[in-house]
Design a protein around this motif. Structure first.
Motif, PDB file in Angstrom:
ATOM      1  N   VAL A 315      34.452  50.109  43.446  1.00 56.62           N
ATOM      2  CA  VAL A 315      33.624  51.287  43.170  1.00 56.62           C
ATOM      3  C   VAL A 315      33.655  52.052  44.606  1.00 56.62           C
ATOM      4  CG1 VAL A 315      31.352  50.326  43.199  1.00 56.62           C
ATOM      5  CG2 VAL A 315      31.759  52.241  41.867  1.00 56.62           C
ATOM      6  N   ARG A 316      33.246  53.412  44.804  1.00 58.45           N
ATOM      7  CA  ARG A 316      33.128  53.861  45.932  1.00 58.45           C
ATOM      8  C   ARG A 316      31.647  53.537  46.470  1.00 58.45           C
ATOM      9  NH1 ARG A 316      35.654  59.683  46.079  1.00 58.45           N
ATOM     10  NH2 ARG A 316      37.300  59.345  44.768  1.00 58.45           N
ATOM     11  N   ASN A 317      31.304  53.315  47.717  1.00 54.00           N
ATOM     12  CA  ASN A 317      30.246  52.842  48.162  1.00 54.00           C
ATOM     13  C   ASN A 317      28.962  54.081  48.290  1.00 54.00           C
ATOM     14  OD1 ASN A 317      31.556  53.986  50.714  1.00 54.00           O
ATOM     15  ND2 ASN A 317      29.520  53.294  51.828  1.00 54.00           N
ATOM     16  N   MET A 318      29.668  55.119  48.133  1.00 54.67           N
ATOM     17  CA  MET A 318      28.771  56.311  48.452  1.00 54.67           C
ATOM     18  C   MET A 318      29.612  57.716  47.770  1.00 54.67           C
ATOM     19  SD  MET A 318      27.583  58.094  52.159  1.00 54.67           S
ATOM     20  CE  MET A 318      29.418  58.886  52.164  1.00 54.67           C
ATOM     21  N   TYR A 319      28.595  58.324  47.348  1.00 51.74           N
ATOM     22  CA  TYR A 319      29.033  59.646  46.751  1.00 51.74           C
ATOM     23  C   TYR A 319      28.121  60.891  47.082  1.00 51.74           C
ATOM     24  CZ  TYR A 319      30.537  63.250  43.540  1.00 51.74           C
ATOM     25  OH  TYR A 319      31.230  64.506  42.968  1.00 51.74           O
ATOM     26  N   PRO A 320      28.622  62.035  47.509  1.00 56.20           N
ATOM     27  CA  PRO A 320      29.875  62.433  47.796  1.00 56.20           C
ATOM     28  C   PRO A 320      30.272  61.945  49.182  1.00 56.20           C
ATOM     29  CG  PRO A 320      28.592  64.296  47.912  1.00 56.20           C
ATOM     30  CD  PRO A 320      27.812  63.211  47.471  1.00 56.20           C
ATOM     31  N   PRO A 321      31.406  61.976  49.822  1.00 56.77           N
ATOM     32  CA  PRO A 321      31.873  61.502  51.085  1.00 56.77           C
ATOM     33  C   PRO A 321      31.301  62.687  52.108  1.00 56.77           C
ATOM     34  CG  PRO A 321      33.897  61.961  49.997  1.00 56.77           C
ATOM     35  CD  PRO A 321      32.749  62.090  48.996  1.00 56.77           C
ATOM     36  N   ILE A 322      31.240  62.394  53.348  1.00 58.44           N
ATOM     37  CA  ILE A 322      30.912  63.413  54.353  1.00 58.44           C
ATOM     38  C   ILE A 322      32.099  63.930  54.911  1.00 58.44           C
ATOM     39  CG2 ILE A 322      29.379  63.822  56.521  1.00 58.44           C
ATOM     40  CD1 ILE A 322      27.779  61.383  55.478  1.00 58.44           C
ATOM     41  N   HIS A 323      32.106  65.398  54.977  1.00 53.14           N
ATOM     42  CA  HIS A 323      33.353  66.151  55.662  1.00 53.14           C
ATOM     43  C   HIS A 323      32.961  66.630  56.862  1.00 53.14           C
ATOM     44  CE1 HIS A 323      36.145  65.667  52.092  1.00 53.14           C
ATOM     45  NE2 HIS A 323      35.081  65.724  51.589  1.00 53.14           N
TER      46      HIS A 323
END
Length: 432
Positions: A315-323
């Motif tokens: 699973v993703r560790n964080m949502y949403p990613p930082i751009h």
């Protein structure tokens, strides 16, 4: 009393025979991956024989406090003597390298026995001590043998004292430096959800160990402290428009919270701002440690399921990613292209968090969904860069392809723990 059958076909009837066979194969391969990390000093972070290292990667050839502690907690149900011995040696390696002020090392190099107490830039590692204290407690409680806690009684107390000193303003929460925990190339600081959740659990574990040492009054003090920390976490990290009359006045961050109501615990809070992103890992830990109730955890699950943090794998560790361009972006995220969006700590897929995700869903009372997610996790772990079933450290969140070290100890251990939990009651006592 005999142990339940691990993959009872009657419990997995919603899965195909192929999926059931995949889980059985994956479990065996996970134990094999774990055994690749057994060294005389304890569990290595990743298999020493199967990974090339260069530059700063050399620190993978270490017994890591956080990696080792999680590997211990998640493999307690494995009764093999060589695994049990490695659990003890892992903790001894960390506990015998305590710094004068009480700090425990981030890791100890296997070849030289040299401890290192910080990560990137020499910044101190906070969660190393947190995880170690928790792991000592879980190992002793599981075996009903408190000799290890007794042997390192003073060491553990000094570590708790060192952690408590990080609460510099006496609010109950720890003030964490940037890059001061497992996200050692990421911009979170001050009150960080993940660390505060562990701090709450650490206080509970320390109190329990004091009880077994006949210090009931001191244990009660630490339990009272843990309850205060719990209240502070929920108040500070779960934004709500509802006013709390017990508050003497709102902080700057509290005013920001009143813009809306959360569906999860936010990732970071400081007197000047807060990160509204969802630290998936921190939120899963919060429910598995019983810091938040089932109602809040279900709200978080619906949000995470809706945004697809389990796609293409759990699973993703964080949502949403930082751009780039986001206020939370830092130029150093691009170092070694490690924390670009969908990479590593910036929304990458971590199989060990996937194991927590499976157990989180099971704890919520959805065993069929949890079993299907366990199959997805098995498919993820069955991949590899050079061979199958590498249980890699992390995967790219857009492609799902493995990008981390092979045979990562905590990836394998978390899969083992998820398999074990799914044949237990949804809320077994003391599971973490």
């Amino acid at each position: 009393m005999p142990k339940p059958i691990l993959f009872d076909p009657s419990h997995y009837s919603n899965l195909t025979a192929e999926d059931q066979a995949l889980l059985q194969l994956g479990y065996g391969r996970a134990v094999e991956a774990l055994e690749r990390n057994i060294t005389p000093k304890g569990f290595s972070a990743c298999s020493l024989e199967d990974n090339q290292v260069c530059g700063t990667d050399a620190n993978y050839r270490s017994v890591w406090a956080r990696d080792g502690a999680k590997t211990i907690i998640w493999t307690l149900d494995l009764d093999e003597p060589h695994i049990r011995e490695c659990q003890f040696e892992t903790l001894r390696t960390i506990l015998t390298h305590q710094a004068p002020a009480g700090q425990l090392p981030a890791h100890v190099l296997i070849e030289t026995d040299e401890p290192e107490y910080g990560g990137v830039g020499g910044i101190t590692s906070i969660d190393s001590a947190l995880w170690t204290i928790i792991a000592v407690h879980h190992l002793c409680r599981h075996l009903d043998d408190w000799s290890l806690a007794d042997e390192f009684r003073d060491t553990l107390q000094r570590a708790v004292d060192w952690l408590g000193a990080l609460d510099a303003n006496n609010c109950g929460l720890l003030e964490i430096p940037e890059a001061g925990d497992w996200t050692d190339l990421f911009a979170r600081s001050y009150h960080v959800l993940y660390d505060e959740v562990l701090w709450h659990r650490c206080l509970q574990c320390h109190a329990d160990m004091l009880d077994h040492q006949g210090e009931g009054d001191r244990a009660a003090d630490y339990r009272k402290w843990s309850e205060h920390v719990k209240k502070m976490i929920v108040r500070r990290f779960w934004p709500s428009t509802a006013l709390d009359e017990s508050q003497s006045g709102p902080s700057f961050a509290d005013v920001q919270y009143q813009l809306g109501d959360a569906r999860y615990l936010v990732a970071q809070v400081s007197p000047f701002n807060y990160s509204w992103r969802c630290d998936v890992y921190g939120n899963l830990l919060a429910y598995l440690t019983k810091l938040v109730d089932k109602e809040k955890a279900m709200m978080t699950f619906r949000f995470l399921w809706g945004v697809g943090v389990n796609e293409p794998g759990p699973v993703r560790n964080m949502y949403p990613p930082i751009h780039a361009g986001d206020p939370e972006w830092r130029d150093y995220f691009a170092v070694n292209v490690l924390n670009l969006p969908d990479h590593y700590h910036n929304g990458g897929i971590w199989p060990f968090i996937g194991g927590l995700w499976v157990r989180y869903i099971h704890r919520l009372g959805m065993p069929d969904v949890a079993r299907r997610e366990l199959v997805k996790l098995a498919r993820l772990c069955s991949q590899g860069i050079t061979t199958e079933w590498e249980f890699n450290e992390w995967h790219h969140a857009a492609t799902g392809r493995p990008m981390g070290k092979a045979y990562q100890a905590w990836s394998a251990a978390s899969f083992v723990k998820a398999c074990h939990d799914l044949h237990l009651e949804p809320e077994p006592d003391g599971q973490f």
